[in-house]
Design a protein around this motif. Sequence first.
Motif, PDB file in Angstrom:
ATOM      1  N   GLY A  91      -2.102  -0.152  -0.672  1.00  0.00           N
ATOM      2  CA  GLY A  91      -1.520  -1.404  -0.407  1.00  0.00           C
ATOM      3  C   GLY A  91      -2.283  -2.672  -0.673  1.00  0.00           C
ATOM      4  N   ASP A  92      -3.801  -2.439  -1.112  1.00  0.00           N
ATOM      5  CA  ASP A  92      -4.608  -3.473  -1.457  1.00  0.00           C
ATOM      6  C   ASP A  92      -4.421  -4.145  -2.944  1.00  0.00           C
ATOM      7  OD1 ASP A  92      -7.094  -5.008  -1.800  1.00  0.00           O
ATOM      8  OD2 ASP A  92      -8.349  -3.657  -1.138  1.00  0.00           O
ATOM      9  N   GLU A  93      -3.752  -5.242  -2.897  1.00  0.00           N
ATOM     10  CA  GLU A  93      -3.307  -5.852  -4.007  1.00  0.00           C
ATOM     11  C   GLU A  93      -4.616  -6.622  -4.886  1.00  0.00           C
ATOM     12  OE1 GLU A  93      -0.205  -8.277  -2.842  1.00  0.00           O
ATOM     13  OE2 GLU A  93       1.373  -6.320  -2.527  1.00  0.00           O
ATOM     14  N   VAL A  94      -5.642  -6.802  -3.941  1.00  0.00           N
ATOM     15  CA  VAL A  94      -6.897  -7.384  -4.659  1.00  0.00           C
ATOM     16  C   VAL A  94      -7.504  -6.315  -5.320  1.00  0.00           C
ATOM     17  CG1 VAL A  94      -8.696  -8.852  -4.397  1.00  0.00           C
ATOM     18  CG2 VAL A  94      -6.782  -9.243  -2.924  1.00  0.00           C
ATOM     19  N   TYR A  95      -7.983  -5.157  -4.712  1.00  0.00           N
ATOM     20  CA  TYR A  95      -8.917  -4.113  -5.501  1.00  0.00           C
ATOM     21  C   TYR A  95      -8.203  -2.930  -5.809  1.00  0.00           C
ATOM     22  CZ  TYR A  95     -11.943  -7.272  -2.981  1.00  0.00           C
ATOM     23  OH  TYR A  95     -12.858  -8.556  -2.597  1.00  0.00           O
ATOM     24  N   GLY A  96      -6.876  -2.839  -5.249  1.00  0.00           N
ATOM     25  CA  GLY A  96      -6.233  -1.476  -5.644  1.00  0.00           C
ATOM     26  C   GLY A  96      -5.385  -1.445  -6.821  1.00  0.00           C
ATOM     27  N   PHE A  97      -4.333  -0.604  -7.024  1.00  0.00           N
ATOM     28  CA  PHE A  97      -3.758  -0.397  -8.191  1.00  0.00           C
ATOM     29  C   PHE A  97      -2.766  -1.677  -8.234  1.00  0.00           C
ATOM     30  CE2 PHE A  97      -3.867   4.350  -7.540  1.00  0.00           C
ATOM     31  CZ  PHE A  97      -5.009   4.271  -8.111  1.00  0.00           C
ATOM     32  N   LYS A  98      -2.425  -1.893  -9.332  1.00  0.00           N
ATOM     33  CA  LYS A  98      -1.526  -3.246  -9.809  1.00  0.00           C
ATOM     34  C   LYS A  98      -0.088  -2.829  -9.110  1.00  0.00           C
ATOM     35  CE  LYS A  98      -3.790  -5.353 -13.336  1.00  0.00           C
ATOM     36  NZ  LYS A  98      -4.083  -5.876 -14.684  1.00  0.00           N
ATOM     37  N   LYS A  99       0.338  -1.529  -9.400  1.00  0.00           N
ATOM     38  CA  LYS A  99       1.581  -1.052  -8.874  1.00  0.00           C
ATOM     39  C   LYS A  99       1.687  -0.303  -7.604  1.00  0.00           C
ATOM     40  CE  LYS A  99       4.774  -0.729 -12.814  1.00  0.00           C
ATOM     41  NZ  LYS A  99       5.756  -0.008 -13.437  1.00  0.00           N
ATOM     42  N   GLN A 100       2.027  -0.851  -6.510  1.00  0.00           N
ATOM     43  CA  GLN A 100       1.789  -0.109  -5.242  1.00  0.00           C
ATOM     44  C   GLN A 100       2.948   0.665  -4.969  1.00  0.00           C
ATOM     45  OE1 GLN A 100      -0.587  -0.061  -3.107  1.00  0.00           O
ATOM     46  NE2 GLN A 100      -2.136  -1.362  -4.197  1.00  0.00           N
ATOM     47  N   LYS A 101       3.095   1.769  -4.518  1.00  0.00           N
ATOM     48  CA  LYS A 101       4.174   2.869  -4.052  1.00  0.00           C
ATOM     49  C   LYS A 101       4.824   2.336  -2.728  1.00  0.00           C
ATOM     50  CE  LYS A 101       1.741   6.587  -6.315  1.00  0.00           C
ATOM     51  NZ  LYS A 101       1.010   7.773  -6.196  1.00  0.00           N
ATOM     52  N   PHE A 102       4.139   1.817  -1.986  1.00  0.00           N
ATOM     53  CA  PHE A 102       4.624   1.562  -0.514  1.00  0.00           C
ATOM     54  C   PHE A 102       4.825   0.230  -0.376  1.00  0.00           C
ATOM     55  CE2 PHE A 102       2.035   5.349  -0.859  1.00  0.00           C
ATOM     56  CZ  PHE A 102       3.190   6.461  -0.480  1.00  0.00           C
ATOM     57  N   ASN A 103       5.699  -0.472   0.436  1.00  0.00           N
ATOM     58  CA  ASN A 103       5.764  -1.781   0.757  1.00  0.00           C
ATOM     59  C   ASN A 103       4.891  -2.115   2.057  1.00  0.00           C
ATOM     60  OD1 ASN A 103       6.521  -4.287   0.528  1.00  0.00           O
ATOM     61  ND2 ASN A 103       8.616  -3.994   1.553  1.00  0.00           N
ATOM     62  N   LEU A 104       3.670  -2.123   1.969  1.00  0.00           N
ATOM     63  CA  LEU A 104       2.961  -2.137   3.301  1.00  0.00           C
ATOM     64  C   LEU A 104       2.468  -3.997   3.392  1.00  0.00           C
ATOM     65  CD1 LEU A 104       0.338   0.682   2.842  1.00  0.00           C
ATOM     66  CD2 LEU A 104       2.538   0.523   4.297  1.00  0.00           C
ATOM     67  N   LEU A 105       2.655  -4.515   2.542  1.00  0.00           N
ATOM     68  CA  LEU A 105       2.190  -6.192   2.551  1.00  0.00           C
ATOM     69  C   LEU A 105       0.705  -6.205   3.073  1.00  0.00           C
ATOM     70  CD1 LEU A 105       5.288  -7.342   4.628  1.00  0.00           C
ATOM     71  CD2 LEU A 105       4.742  -7.567   2.054  1.00  0.00           C
ATOM     72  N   GLY A 106      -0.243  -5.483   2.237  1.00  0.00           N
ATOM     73  CA  GLY A 106      -1.790  -5.545   2.678  1.00  0.00           C
ATOM     74  C   GLY A 106      -2.183  -4.035   2.899  1.00  0.00           C
ATOM     75  N   GLN A 107      -3.419  -3.815   2.546  1.00  0.00           N
ATOM     76  CA  GLN A 107      -4.013  -2.657   2.641  1.00  0.00           C
ATOM     77  C   GLN A 107      -3.947  -1.801   4.067  1.00  0.00           C
ATOM     78  OE1 GLN A 107      -5.901  -5.681   2.564  1.00  0.00           O
ATOM     79  NE2 GLN A 107      -7.076  -5.788   4.280  1.00  0.00           N
ATOM     80  N   ALA A 108      -4.105  -0.623   3.934  1.00  0.00           N
ATOM     81  CA  ALA A 108      -3.915   0.119   5.100  1.00  0.00           C
ATOM     82  C   ALA A 108      -5.345   0.571   5.343  1.00  0.00           C
ATOM     83  CB  ALA A 108      -3.330   1.852   4.755  1.00  0.00           C
TER      84      ALA A 108
END
Length: 305
Positions: free
Chosen positions: A251-268
Amino acid sequence: MNIIDKISLIAEKDDLNKRIDVFLASELDYTRSYLKKLILEGLVIVNGSIIKPNYKLKENDVVNVTIPEAEKIDIIPENIPLDIIYEDNDIIVVNKPKGMVVHPAPGNYSGTLVNALLYHCKNLSGINGELRPGIVHRLDKDTSGVMVVAKNDKAHINLSNQIKERTILKKYIAIVEGVIKDDEGKIEAPIGRHPIDRKKMAITNDGRYALTLYKVLERYKNNSFIEATIKTGRTHQIRVHMAYIGHPIVGDEVYGFKKQKFNLLGQALHSRLLGLIHPAKNIYMEFEAPIPYYFEKLINILKNK
């Protein structure tokens, strides 16, 4: 001159001989050129004295930064519900929800934890300035969990010293990408401002010392559930360190994968436990924030994959 904020910092051992402007740029959300301007205007004070931009830090230097007002500020108390874990005359411990900003900043003066605290509490410590009353440490907007807030200056100083001496216990839980092979490990890598994108942090040679310990609680097909204990409190520390070892937080859109599998709206990422010496009672206390619903939901999805 109207003042927007006052910020107090203490130089640590790994800041020795760093230029003051480099140090401030690594710690604050301002450009190096803007901070240099503040230094030249005498708005940066070290140990009670005005300094020059090329001043080199010594361990335990006390750095006070005055940020002049760019626009009129009106921090309004707001009746926002607070999940209070513990409260007395000196501290208030809260379970911060995901999506809530901790303190106001230019362009974002409402809906923050500080707005809620000002409505709930008559008094908060004033050491960290008008925008950060009571705030001893922060959690990112999309990081949930336990936080302690100081109600008076004496408590604030005491808690700040515990943080500086690294005696406060901070345990987080996170869901990360990939399956971590080792049951536990440590990440020791310096963190500073990203050389190009000033809103991001990065592993940099001139960064500040940072240490994260982690252990795997559970493994799934493509992910790992971990506990992370931070021995230092750098901005975005767990997020940067886990990305550094190839296991960014889901869920980390800044440091994580560009394509996120889960709709978390931010890091877990959730601050689960905070242990400290009470600033007035002088006894050790631990506070826990239960695993939030969004986190449990994600774990159930991963278990059933």
